[in-house]
Motif scaffolding. Structure first.
Motif, mmCIF file in Angstrom:
data_model
loop_
_atom_site.group_PDB
_atom_site.id
_atom_site.type_symbol
_atom_site.label_atom_id
_atom_site.label_comp_id
_atom_site.label_asym_id
_atom_site.label_seq_id
_atom_site.Cartn_x
_atom_site.Cartn_y
_atom_site.Cartn_z
ATOM 1 N N GLY A 56 -9.944 -1.096 103.422
ATOM 2 C CA GLY A 56 -10.110 0.324 103.083
ATOM 3 C C GLY A 56 -11.027 1.553 103.266
ATOM 4 O O GLY A 56 -10.699 2.531 102.740
ATOM 5 N N CYS A 57 -11.850 1.352 104.377
ATOM 6 C CA CYS A 57 -13.257 2.243 104.578
ATOM 7 C C CYS A 57 -12.736 3.521 105.357
ATOM 8 O O CYS A 57 -12.787 4.685 105.246
ATOM 9 N N TYR A 58 -11.188 3.126 105.825
ATOM 10 C CA TYR A 58 -10.756 3.704 105.958
ATOM 11 C C TYR A 58 -10.172 5.784 105.591
ATOM 12 O O TYR A 58 -10.679 6.865 106.128
ATOM 13 N N MET B 36 -19.713 6.496 102.789
ATOM 14 C CA MET B 36 -19.139 5.397 104.048
ATOM 15 C C MET B 36 -17.885 5.755 104.516
ATOM 16 O O MET B 36 -17.411 4.100 105.150
ATOM 17 N N GLN B 37 -17.010 6.185 104.609
ATOM 18 C CA GLN B 37 -16.360 6.587 105.248
ATOM 19 C C GLN B 37 -16.232 5.851 106.772
ATOM 20 O O GLN B 37 -17.036 6.472 107.566
ATOM 21 N N ARG B 38 -14.778 5.235 107.762
ATOM 22 C CA ARG B 38 -14.942 4.444 109.507
ATOM 23 C C ARG B 38 -13.396 5.209 109.242
ATOM 24 O O ARG B 38 -12.694 4.050 108.913
ATOM 25 N N GLU C 37 -19.611 -4.475 107.382
ATOM 26 C CA GLU C 37 -19.246 -4.057 107.396
ATOM 27 C C GLU C 37 -17.811 -4.096 108.870
ATOM 28 O O GLU C 37 -16.547 -4.201 108.246
ATOM 29 N N ARG D 199 -11.561 6.276 102.295
ATOM 30 C CA ARG D 199 -12.620 6.344 101.511
ATOM 31 C C ARG D 199 -13.431 8.379 101.673
ATOM 32 O O ARG D 199 -12.679 8.480 103.143
ATOM 33 N N THR D 200 -13.621 8.854 100.668
ATOM 34 C CA THR D 200 -14.182 10.526 101.076
ATOM 35 C C THR D 200 -15.496 10.443 101.072
ATOM 36 O O THR D 200 -15.917 11.139 100.804
ATOM 37 N N ASP D 201 -16.791 9.741 101.403
ATOM 38 C CA ASP D 201 -18.022 9.635 101.231
ATOM 39 C C ASP D 201 -18.527 9.527 102.186
ATOM 40 O O ASP D 201 -17.747 8.995 103.120
#
Length: 301
Positions: free
Chosen positions: A250-252, A258-260, A288, A254-256
């Motif tokens: 899910g972190c892939y 916390m994006q990884r 994470e 993200r647009t904040d």
């Protein structure tokens, strides 16, 4: 045909002598940063590798794939890229965006989808002693799901394979689930030791075709596995299969902050997490990382 470590090294050196792009990327490995975190019983390497953004950030939707030329087809490869017919129907290539100092791509001579673990992976593993040959399913980390291919690196570079050899002794032929050993890991894997007899055929078939059972007891989609095959030091064929439940965490998406940008494939699931963006490498936490593994693979508990 068997290719010794010296044969493979000679192929790599010859290729790098004529391919500037690949040489720059292999030379850059000298400066790659790596740190470690411990997740239960496995020490995970986190590797900052900017060149891998080509793979990690690859668009894999049908429209994007349709719009580009297949870079694994012979007619579309760079003119500098050499090939070796390693076994019938398969060509050995140098991966121009390496993760490790020896990183090969084994591509099908025919353009066909990455829809199953090919049985030829066994012959290729036998041809490349000392190396792990691995398959990223089309929904399990493959950045070229339109062309059937495998990759290969030195087997001793992958922590999960070393762990599998430790917890699954060669005397115990057959299949073993990682949870049977009491391992503390965020994800489950299947280990196999193939004996040279009839029971070994059943073990091998399970390694080639099973992605692990879903909650209803059905076999999982063969495109949702990471599979590794190698010849152990005792000469026995071994494999590890990691059943997957998601291509990317899910972190892939993200647009904040916390994006990884992390897209786990075989090498990541084998204990070497590839991070192409420096901010992610600096800031990602152990918690994470554990969550990423738990999101993309079957949990071990």
């Amino acid at each position: 045909m068997r290719l010794s470590h010296e044969d493979v090294a000679s192929f790599v050196e010859t290729q790098l002598s004529v391919w500037d792009l690949a040489k720059r990327n292999y030379d850059a490995l000298v400066n790659v940063e790596r740190r470690h975190v411990t997740l239960g019983d496995l020490e995970i390497g986190i590797q900052f590798n900017p060149a891998r953004m080509v793979s990690t950030g690859a668009k894999i939707d049908k429209e994007a794939i349709k719009a580009r030329k297949c870079f694994l087809c012979c007619s579309n490869r760079p003119k500098e890229q050499m090939s070796v017919d390693i076994v019938p129907g398969w060509e050995m290539l140098l991966n121009p965006y390496p993760i490790l100092p020896i990183h090969l791509t084994i591509a099908s001579a025919q353009h066909r989808p990455q829809d199953h673990v090919p049985s030829d992976i066994v012959s290729i593993a036998e041809t490349l002693p000392g190396m792990a040959v691995f398959f990223n399913g089309a929904r399990a980390g493959a950045s070229a799901p339109d062309h059937l291919h495998m990759q290969a690196v030195l087997k001793d570079e992958l922590p999960l394979l070393r762990l599998a050899e430790r917890i699954h002794p060669s005397e115990r032929k057959g299949i073993m689930l990682s949870v049977e050993s009491g391992l503390d890991l965020p994800w489950l894997f299947i280990s196999g030791v193939v004996s040279p007899d009839k029971s070994g055929h059943a073990t091998l078939a399970a390694g080639l075709h099973a992605g692990g059972p879903d909650p209803e007891g059905n076999l999982r989609d063969p495109e949702s596995v990471n599979s590794f095959f190698w010849i152990a030091d005792d000469g026995l064929l071994r494999f590890v299969v990691v059943p997957r439940i998601a291509h990317r965490p899910g972190c892939y998406f993200r647009t904040d902050i916390m994006q990884r940008i992390i897209s786990p494939g075989c090498i990541d699931m084998a204990g070497l997490l590839i991070v192409p963006r420096e901010s992610d490498y600096r800031n990602i936490t152990k918690e994470e990382i554990a969550a990423i593994y738990s999101e993309v693979a079957l949990p071990s508990r």
